[in-house]
Design an enzyme around this catalytic site. Structure first.
Site, PDB file in Angstrom:
ATOM      1  N   CYS A  42       0.859  -1.193   0.000  1.00 23.86           N
ATOM      2  CA  CYS A  42       0.000   0.000   0.000  1.00 23.86           C
ATOM      3  C   CYS A  42       0.893   1.241   0.000  1.00 23.86           C
ATOM      4  O   CYS A  42       1.988   1.241   0.554  1.00 23.86           O
ATOM      5  CB  CYS A  42      -0.903   0.009   1.229  1.00 23.86           C
ATOM      6  SG  CYS A  42      -2.064   1.408   1.223  1.00 23.86           S
ATOM      7  N   ASP A  44       0.440   3.795   1.612  1.00 25.98           N
ATOM      8  CA  ASP A  44       0.403   4.389   2.954  1.00 25.98           C
ATOM      9  C   ASP A  44       1.823   4.670   3.468  1.00 25.98           C
ATOM     10  O   ASP A  44       2.667   3.774   3.480  1.00 25.98           O
ATOM     11  CB  ASP A  44      -0.327   3.421   3.902  1.00 25.98           C
ATOM     12  CG  ASP A  44      -0.691   4.078   5.222  1.00 25.98           C
ATOM     13  OD1 ASP A  44       0.222   4.621   5.891  1.00 25.98           O
ATOM     14  OD2 ASP A  44      -1.878   4.065   5.587  1.00 25.98           O
ATOM     15  N   ARG A  46       2.978   4.900   6.251  1.00 27.22           N
ATOM     16  CA  ARG A  46       3.392   4.189   7.470  1.00 27.22           C
ATOM     17  C   ARG A  46       3.859   2.766   7.206  1.00 27.22           C
ATOM     18  O   ARG A  46       4.190   2.038   8.132  1.00 27.22           O
ATOM     19  CB  ARG A  46       2.225   4.182   8.479  1.00 27.22           C
ATOM     20  CG  ARG A  46       1.807   5.569   8.938  1.00 27.22           C
ATOM     21  CD  ARG A  46       0.446   5.541   9.586  1.00 27.22           C
ATOM     22  NE  ARG A  46      -0.614   5.131   8.646  1.00 27.22           N
ATOM     23  CZ  ARG A  46      -1.897   5.010   8.969  1.00 27.22           C
ATOM     24  NH1 ARG A  46      -2.295   5.250  10.215  1.00 27.22           N
ATOM     25  NH2 ARG A  46      -2.794   4.651   8.070  1.00 27.22           N
ATOM     26  N   HIS A  98      -2.272  -3.875   5.028  1.00 32.69           N
ATOM     27  CA  HIS A  98      -2.078  -3.487   6.428  1.00 32.69           C
ATOM     28  C   HIS A  98      -3.411  -3.183   7.090  1.00 32.69           C
ATOM     29  O   HIS A  98      -4.316  -2.644   6.456  1.00 32.69           O
ATOM     30  CB  HIS A  98      -1.141  -2.281   6.537  1.00 32.69           C
ATOM     31  CG  HIS A  98      -1.694  -1.023   5.933  1.00 32.69           C
ATOM     32  ND1 HIS A  98      -2.225   0.005   6.686  1.00 32.69           N
ATOM     33  CD2 HIS A  98      -1.828  -0.633   4.638  1.00 32.69           C
ATOM     34  CE1 HIS A  98      -2.640   0.972   5.877  1.00 32.69           C
ATOM     35  NE2 HIS A  98      -2.416   0.617   4.628  1.00 32.69           N
ATOM     36  N   CYS A 101      -6.102   0.110   6.880  1.00 33.52           N
ATOM     37  CA  CYS A 101      -5.893   0.662   5.536  1.00 33.52           C
ATOM     38  C   CYS A 101      -7.035   1.616   5.153  1.00 33.52           C
ATOM     39  O   CYS A 101      -8.206   1.220   5.107  1.00 33.52           O
ATOM     40  CB  CYS A 101      -5.788  -0.470   4.515  1.00 33.52           C
ATOM     41  SG  CYS A 101      -5.438   0.124   2.844  1.00 33.52           S
TER      42      CYS A 101
HETATM   43 CO    CO Z   1      -3.450   1.263   2.967  1.00 34.53          CO
END
Ligand code: CO
Length: 210
Positions: A42, A44, A46, A98, A101
Protein backbone atom coordinates in the site's frame (compact mmCIF):
# COMPACT_ATOMS: atom_id res chain seq x y z
CA UNK A 1 14.58 26.13 6.09
CA UNK A 2 11.72 24.83 3.96
CA UNK A 3 10.35 21.40 4.87
CA UNK A 4 11.48 19.75 1.65
CA UNK A 5 15.00 21.11 2.10
CA UNK A 6 15.28 18.98 5.21
CA UNK A 7 14.85 15.88 3.01
CA UNK A 8 17.76 16.95 0.81
CA UNK A 9 19.95 17.68 3.83
CA UNK A 10 19.09 14.32 5.38
CA UNK A 11 19.92 12.67 2.08
CA UNK A 12 23.40 14.22 2.10
CA UNK A 13 23.98 13.04 5.65
CA UNK A 14 22.71 9.53 4.82
CA UNK A 15 24.94 9.20 1.72
CA UNK A 16 27.95 10.37 3.71
CA UNK A 17 27.26 7.91 6.50
CA UNK A 18 26.94 5.02 4.04
CA UNK A 19 30.28 5.80 2.40
CA UNK A 20 31.96 6.27 5.78
CA UNK A 21 30.76 2.82 6.87
CA UNK A 22 31.50 1.15 3.54
CA UNK A 23 33.47 3.08 0.86
CA UNK A 24 32.33 0.67 -1.93
CA UNK A 25 28.62 0.86 -0.98
CA UNK A 26 27.35 2.91 -3.94
CA UNK A 27 29.79 1.40 -6.45
CA UNK A 28 28.41 -2.04 -5.68
CA UNK A 29 24.77 -0.96 -5.81
CA UNK A 30 25.23 0.91 -9.09
CA UNK A 31 26.40 -2.23 -10.86
CA UNK A 32 24.00 -4.92 -9.74
CA UNK A 33 20.31 -5.28 -9.13
CA UNK A 34 19.36 -8.83 -8.22
CA UNK A 35 16.52 -8.60 -5.72
CA UNK A 36 14.86 -11.88 -4.73
CA UNK A 37 11.60 -10.21 -3.81
CA UNK A 38 8.89 -8.19 -5.50
CA UNK A 39 6.83 -6.27 -2.97
CA UNK A 40 3.33 -5.06 -3.85
CA UNK A 41 2.26 -2.87 -0.97
CA UNK A 42 0.00 0.00 0.00
CA UNK A 43 1.14 3.57 -0.70
CA UNK A 44 0.40 4.39 2.95
CA UNK A 45 3.39 6.33 4.33
CA UNK A 46 3.39 4.19 7.47
CA UNK A 47 4.22 0.97 5.61
CA UNK A 48 7.68 1.41 4.04
CA UNK A 49 8.77 -1.96 2.60
CA UNK A 50 12.49 -1.78 3.35
CA UNK A 51 12.11 -0.37 6.82
CA UNK A 52 9.60 -2.89 8.19
CA UNK A 53 11.55 -5.84 6.76
CA UNK A 54 14.93 -4.38 7.72
CA UNK A 55 16.16 -4.82 4.14
CA UNK A 56 18.67 -2.70 2.25
CA UNK A 57 18.58 -0.96 -1.14
CA UNK A 58 18.97 -3.68 -3.79
CA UNK A 59 17.03 -6.35 -1.90
CA UNK A 60 13.38 -5.64 -2.75
CA UNK A 61 11.79 -4.50 -6.02
CA UNK A 62 8.83 -2.38 -4.96
CA UNK A 63 5.43 -1.42 -6.35
CA UNK A 64 2.94 0.44 -4.19
CA UNK A 65 -0.58 1.69 -4.80
CA UNK A 66 -3.67 2.48 -2.76
CA UNK A 67 -4.72 -0.70 -0.90
CA UNK A 68 -2.13 -2.91 -2.68
CA UNK A 69 -4.37 -3.92 -5.56
CA UNK A 70 -3.49 -6.21 -8.47
CA UNK A 71 -5.66 -5.03 -11.34
CA UNK A 72 -5.35 -6.64 -14.74
CA UNK A 73 -5.74 -3.40 -16.69
CA UNK A 74 -3.09 -1.60 -14.62
CA UNK A 75 -0.21 -1.25 -17.08
CA UNK A 76 2.02 0.12 -14.35
CA UNK A 77 1.59 -2.90 -12.08
CA UNK A 78 1.81 -5.39 -14.96
CA UNK A 79 5.04 -3.82 -16.21
CA UNK A 80 6.55 -4.07 -12.75
CA UNK A 81 5.36 -7.67 -12.42
CA UNK A 82 6.67 -8.72 -15.81
CA UNK A 83 10.02 -7.04 -15.30
CA UNK A 84 10.43 -8.53 -11.81
CA UNK A 85 9.35 -12.04 -12.78
CA UNK A 86 10.67 -12.44 -16.34
CA UNK A 87 13.84 -10.33 -16.17
CA UNK A 88 14.94 -9.94 -12.55
CA UNK A 89 13.69 -13.47 -11.92
CA UNK A 90 12.49 -12.84 -8.39
CA UNK A 91 11.78 -15.93 -6.29
CA UNK A 92 9.03 -14.40 -4.19
CA UNK A 93 6.19 -11.96 -4.82
CA UNK A 94 4.69 -10.49 -1.68
CA UNK A 95 1.38 -8.66 -1.55
CA UNK A 96 1.44 -6.82 1.76
CA UNK A 97 -1.67 -5.07 3.04
CA UNK A 98 -2.08 -3.49 6.43
CA UNK A 99 -4.69 -3.24 9.14
CA UNK A 100 -6.21 0.23 9.32
CA UNK A 101 -5.89 0.66 5.54
CA UNK A 102 -7.68 3.87 4.53
CA UNK A 103 -8.43 2.54 1.04
CA UNK A 104 -10.14 -0.58 2.38
CA UNK A 105 -12.02 1.49 4.98
CA UNK A 106 -13.23 3.91 2.29
CA UNK A 107 -14.49 1.03 0.16
CA UNK A 108 -16.70 -0.08 3.07
CA UNK A 109 -18.59 3.22 2.99
CA UNK A 110 -21.06 4.74 0.53
CA UNK A 111 -19.08 7.96 0.23
CA UNK A 112 -18.69 9.34 -3.30
CA UNK A 113 -14.93 9.90 -3.70
CA UNK A 114 -15.45 11.10 -7.29
CA UNK A 115 -14.61 9.32 -10.48
CA UNK A 116 -11.06 8.05 -10.31
CA UNK A 117 -11.01 7.01 -6.66
CA UNK A 118 -14.48 5.46 -6.96
CA UNK A 119 -13.17 3.41 -9.87
CA UNK A 120 -10.14 2.22 -7.90
CA UNK A 121 -12.00 1.47 -4.68
CA UNK A 122 -14.72 -0.43 -6.53
CA UNK A 123 -12.26 -3.31 -6.82
CA UNK A 124 -12.27 -3.63 -3.03
CA UNK A 125 -16.07 -3.52 -2.96
CA UNK A 126 -15.93 -6.52 -5.31
CA UNK A 127 -13.77 -8.37 -2.78
CA UNK A 128 -16.35 -7.57 -0.11
CA UNK A 129 -19.18 -8.85 -2.30
CA UNK A 130 -17.27 -12.06 -3.03
CA UNK A 131 -17.02 -12.70 0.73
CA UNK A 132 -20.36 -11.15 1.70
CA UNK A 133 -21.54 -14.04 3.86
CA UNK A 134 -18.38 -14.31 5.93
CA UNK A 135 -18.00 -10.54 6.37
CA UNK A 136 -21.61 -9.77 7.20
CA UNK A 137 -21.54 -12.48 9.88
CA UNK A 138 -18.89 -10.48 11.76
CA UNK A 139 -20.80 -8.12 14.03
CA UNK A 140 -17.93 -6.04 15.35
CA UNK A 141 -17.16 -3.42 12.70
CA UNK A 142 -13.44 -3.23 13.52
CA UNK A 143 -13.11 -7.01 13.20
CA UNK A 144 -15.01 -6.95 9.89
CA UNK A 145 -12.65 -4.22 8.63
CA UNK A 146 -9.60 -6.29 9.68
CA UNK A 147 -10.97 -9.37 7.94
CA UNK A 148 -11.64 -7.43 4.72
CA UNK A 149 -8.03 -6.25 4.78
CA UNK A 150 -6.94 -9.92 4.97
CA UNK A 151 -9.38 -11.10 2.28
CA UNK A 152 -8.30 -8.26 0.02
CA UNK A 153 -4.71 -9.51 0.22
CA UNK A 154 -5.85 -13.09 -0.51
CA UNK A 155 -7.77 -11.96 -3.61
CA UNK A 156 -4.85 -9.89 -4.91
CA UNK A 157 -2.55 -12.92 -4.62
CA UNK A 158 -5.10 -14.95 -6.57
CA UNK A 159 -5.19 -12.16 -9.16
CA UNK A 160 -1.42 -12.61 -9.57
CA UNK A 161 -1.88 -16.32 -10.26
CA UNK A 162 -4.45 -15.47 -12.95
CA UNK A 163 -1.83 -13.62 -15.03
CA UNK A 164 0.03 -15.36 -17.85
CA UNK A 165 3.20 -13.75 -16.43
CA UNK A 166 2.97 -15.87 -13.26
CA UNK A 167 1.60 -18.96 -15.01
CA UNK A 168 4.50 -18.98 -17.49
CA UNK A 169 7.13 -18.61 -14.75
CA UNK A 170 5.44 -21.34 -12.69
CA UNK A 171 5.44 -23.71 -15.64
CA UNK A 172 8.94 -23.02 -16.91
CA UNK A 173 10.88 -22.23 -13.75
CA UNK A 174 8.74 -23.33 -10.80
CA UNK A 175 8.81 -19.86 -9.27
CA UNK A 176 7.85 -17.40 -7.86
CA UNK A 177 6.29 -18.27 -4.54
CA UNK A 178 3.36 -15.89 -3.93
CA UNK A 179 2.69 -14.54 -0.44
CA UNK A 180 -0.18 -12.58 1.12
CA UNK A 181 0.86 -10.68 4.24
CA UNK A 182 -0.81 -8.13 6.51
CA UNK A 183 1.18 -5.58 8.48
CA UNK A 184 -0.05 -4.32 11.85
CA UNK A 185 0.30 -0.57 12.32
CA UNK A 186 -0.20 -1.03 16.07
CA UNK A 187 2.56 -3.56 16.74
CA UNK A 188 4.77 -3.38 13.64
CA UNK A 189 4.37 -7.11 13.03
CA UNK A 190 3.62 -8.82 9.71
CA UNK A 191 1.13 -11.69 9.70
CA UNK A 192 1.24 -14.16 6.78
CA UNK A 193 -2.37 -14.90 5.77
CA UNK A 194 -2.10 -16.72 2.45
CA UNK A 195 0.38 -18.27 0.04
CA UNK A 196 0.52 -19.98 -3.34
CA UNK A 197 3.58 -21.99 -4.29
CA UNK A 198 4.46 -22.54 -7.96
CA UNK A 199 1.95 -24.86 -9.58
CA UNK A 200 -0.85 -24.38 -7.05
CA UNK A 201 -4.03 -25.28 -8.95
CA UNK A 202 -6.26 -22.35 -9.85
CA UNK A 203 -9.78 -22.21 -11.29
CA UNK A 204 -9.40 -23.86 -14.74
CA UNK A 205 -11.21 -20.96 -16.38
CA UNK A 206 -8.18 -18.76 -15.67
CA UNK A 207 -5.57 -21.24 -16.88
CA UNK A 208 -3.83 -20.43 -20.15
CA UNK A 209 -2.65 -23.06 -22.63
CA UNK A 210 1.11 -22.72 -22.81
CO1 CO B 1 -3.45 1.26 2.97
Amino acid sequence: MKVYEKLLLENKAWAKEKVTDDPQYFDRLAHIQTPEFLWIGCSDSRVPANEITNTQPGEIFVHRNIANLVIHTDVNLLSVLEYAVAHLKVKHVIVCGHYGCGGVKAAMTNTDYKQVLNMWLRNIKDVYRLHNDELNAIENEENRFDRLVELNVVEQVIHLAKTSIIQRAWKEEQRPHLHGWVYGLKDGLIKPVFEMTAGTPIDPLYQYDM
